[in-house]
Design a protein around this motif. Structure first.
Motif, PDB file in Angstrom:
ATOM      1  N   TYR A 276      -5.119  44.087  28.179  1.00  0.00           N
ATOM      2  CA  TYR A 276      -4.279  43.294  29.085  1.00  0.00           C
ATOM      3  C   TYR A 276      -5.104  42.196  29.753  1.00  0.00           C
ATOM      4  O   TYR A 276      -4.693  41.035  29.792  1.00  0.00           O
ATOM      5  CB  TYR A 276      -3.661  44.234  30.117  1.00  0.00           C
ATOM      6  N   ALA A 277      -6.273  42.565  30.244  1.00  0.00           N
ATOM      7  CA  ALA A 277      -7.134  41.585  30.905  1.00  0.00           C
ATOM      8  C   ALA A 277      -7.611  40.512  29.936  1.00  0.00           C
ATOM      9  O   ALA A 277      -7.667  39.327  30.282  1.00  0.00           O
ATOM     10  CB  ALA A 277      -8.332  42.286  31.548  1.00  0.00           C
ATOM     11  N   ASP A 278      -7.926  40.906  28.706  1.00  0.00           N
ATOM     12  CA  ASP A 278      -8.442  39.963  27.713  1.00  0.00           C
ATOM     13  C   ASP A 278      -7.374  39.049  27.131  1.00  0.00           C
ATOM     14  O   ASP A 278      -7.672  37.908  26.769  1.00  0.00           O
ATOM     15  CB  ASP A 278      -9.126  40.710  26.563  1.00  0.00           C
ATOM     16  N   THR A 279      -6.147  39.521  27.016  1.00  0.00           N
ATOM     17  CA  THR A 279      -5.126  38.720  26.331  1.00  0.00           C
ATOM     18  C   THR A 279      -4.086  38.131  27.280  1.00  0.00           C
ATOM     19  O   THR A 279      -3.785  36.951  27.188  1.00  0.00           O
ATOM     20  CB  THR A 279      -4.414  39.553  25.255  1.00  0.00           C
ATOM     21  N   VAL A 280      -3.569  38.935  28.175  1.00  0.00           N
ATOM     22  CA  VAL A 280      -2.487  38.472  29.044  1.00  0.00           C
ATOM     23  C   VAL A 280      -3.035  37.673  30.225  1.00  0.00           C
ATOM     24  O   VAL A 280      -2.575  36.557  30.500  1.00  0.00           O
ATOM     25  CB  VAL A 280      -1.633  39.663  29.535  1.00  0.00           C
ATOM     26  N   MET A 281      -4.011  38.225  30.908  1.00  0.00           N
ATOM     27  CA  MET A 281      -4.518  37.568  32.113  1.00  0.00           C
ATOM     28  C   MET A 281      -5.294  36.289  31.810  1.00  0.00           C
ATOM     29  O   MET A 281      -5.410  35.417  32.666  1.00  0.00           O
ATOM     30  CB  MET A 281      -5.372  38.534  32.926  1.00  0.00           C
ATOM     31  N   LYS A 282      -5.828  36.164  30.610  1.00  0.00           N
ATOM     32  CA  LYS A 282      -6.553  34.951  30.237  1.00  0.00           C
ATOM     33  C   LYS A 282      -5.652  33.908  29.584  1.00  0.00           C
ATOM     34  O   LYS A 282      -6.118  32.844  29.197  1.00  0.00           O
ATOM     35  CB  LYS A 282      -7.712  35.306  29.306  1.00  0.00           C
ATOM     36  N   ASN A 283      -4.370  34.221  29.461  1.00  0.00           N
ATOM     37  CA  ASN A 283      -3.413  33.296  28.871  1.00  0.00           C
ATOM     38  C   ASN A 283      -2.925  32.344  29.965  1.00  0.00           C
ATOM     39  O   ASN A 283      -2.254  32.758  30.904  1.00  0.00           O
ATOM     40  CB  ASN A 283      -2.237  34.070  28.279  1.00  0.00           C
ATOM     41  N   PRO A 284      -3.232  31.050  29.857  1.00  0.00           N
ATOM     42  CA  PRO A 284      -2.826  30.110  30.913  1.00  0.00           C
ATOM     43  C   PRO A 284      -1.308  29.916  31.002  1.00  0.00           C
ATOM     44  O   PRO A 284      -0.815  29.404  32.000  1.00  0.00           O
ATOM     45  CB  PRO A 284      -3.514  28.806  30.509  1.00  0.00           C
ATOM     46  N   PHE A 285      -0.565  30.344  29.983  1.00  0.00           N
ATOM     47  CA  PHE A 285       0.880  30.172  29.978  1.00  0.00           C
ATOM     48  C   PHE A 285       1.634  31.390  30.500  1.00  0.00           C
ATOM     49  O   PHE A 285       2.858  31.363  30.613  1.00  0.00           O
ATOM     50  CB  PHE A 285       1.366  29.819  28.568  1.00  0.00           C
ATOM     51  N   HIS A 286       0.909  32.464  30.820  1.00  0.00           N
ATOM     52  CA  HIS A 286       1.557  33.670  31.357  1.00  0.00           C
ATOM     53  C   HIS A 286       1.674  33.553  32.873  1.00  0.00           C
ATOM     54  O   HIS A 286       0.717  33.208  33.559  1.00  0.00           O
ATOM     55  CB  HIS A 286       0.767  34.929  30.999  1.00  0.00           C
ATOM     56  N   THR A 287       2.842  33.858  33.386  1.00  0.00           N
ATOM     57  CA  THR A 287       3.074  33.872  34.825  1.00  0.00           C
ATOM     58  C   THR A 287       2.937  35.303  35.320  1.00  0.00           C
ATOM     59  O   THR A 287       3.571  36.215  34.770  1.00  0.00           O
ATOM     60  CB  THR A 287       4.490  33.337  35.152  1.00  0.00           C
ATOM     61  N   LEU A 288       2.134  35.488  36.354  1.00  0.00           N
ATOM     62  CA  LEU A 288       1.928  36.831  36.916  1.00  0.00           C
ATOM     63  C   LEU A 288       3.249  37.457  37.326  1.00  0.00           C
ATOM     64  O   LEU A 288       4.161  36.770  37.784  1.00  0.00           O
ATOM     65  CB  LEU A 288       0.999  36.767  38.114  1.00  0.00           C
ATOM     66  N   GLU A 289       3.335  38.763  37.179  1.00  0.00           N
ATOM     67  CA  GLU A 289       4.482  39.580  37.573  1.00  0.00           C
ATOM     68  C   GLU A 289       5.713  39.361  36.692  1.00  0.00           C
ATOM     69  O   GLU A 289       6.775  39.900  36.978  1.00  0.00           O
ATOM     70  CB  GLU A 289       4.862  39.355  39.045  1.00  0.00           C
ATOM     71  N   MET A 290       5.575  38.584  35.643  1.00  0.00           N
ATOM     72  CA  MET A 290       6.688  38.318  34.729  1.00  0.00           C
ATOM     73  C   MET A 290       6.503  39.132  33.446  1.00  0.00           C
ATOM     74  O   MET A 290       5.402  39.588  33.154  1.00  0.00           O
ATOM     75  CB  MET A 290       6.772  36.828  34.410  1.00  0.00           C
TER      76      MET A 290
END
Length: 141
Positions: A108-122
């Motif tokens: 999750y930290a490597d793929t989702v959190m480092k994705n600039p297009f992902h909005t937190l809590e979504m």
């Protein structure tokens, strides 16, 4: 280990990721199919139970429930410092759920959190995250 499902719940109690795993070695076993609304209700309920159990600690504020066992399954909860919960539903005799949840959190930290297009809590809509989750649990798929 037999994993039945994985949930990621945001700090507000909303379900942002849900995946069921088939159990090919045991026909007609696994999680019953539910609607997306039913999964949202379950995630919100678990969030509330977790909040209550964190207040019930006799030594002050605790981290809440970490393992909940039913008659036929075990639910292991990994709470991050940001309040995100990773929930793994496994067989009762599982002893590696905590390790697997740590690996899921790393993915999750490597793929989702480092994705600039992902909005937190979504909701998590990451193909790379799905690939990593499938690889982690591929021994039973």
């Amino acid at each position: 280990m037999v994993a039945y499902g994985l949930w990621v719940i945001n700090k507000a109690g909303g379900l942002v990721y849900q995946k069921n795993f088939p159990v090919p070695t045991i026909p007609d076993r696994g999680l019953a199919p539910l609607t997306s609304n039913e999964y949202l209700v379950l995630a919100g309920t678990l969030h509330g139970i977790h909040a209550i159990t964190s207040r019930l600690s006799p030594t002050g504020s605790g981290s809440g429930a970490q393992v909940i066992e039913g008659e036929t399954f075990k639910m292991t909860i990994h709470l991050t410092s940001t309040g995100t919960k990773f929930v793994l539903l496994t067989s009762l005799n599982d002893g590696t759920a905590e390790i697997m949840l740590q690996r899921v959190y790393e993915a999750y930290a490597d793929t989702v959190m480092k994705n600039p297009f992902h909005t937190l809590e979504m909701p998590i809509r990451s193909e790379l995250f799905d690939v990593k989750i499938n690889a982690l649990f591929s021994n039973q798929l």
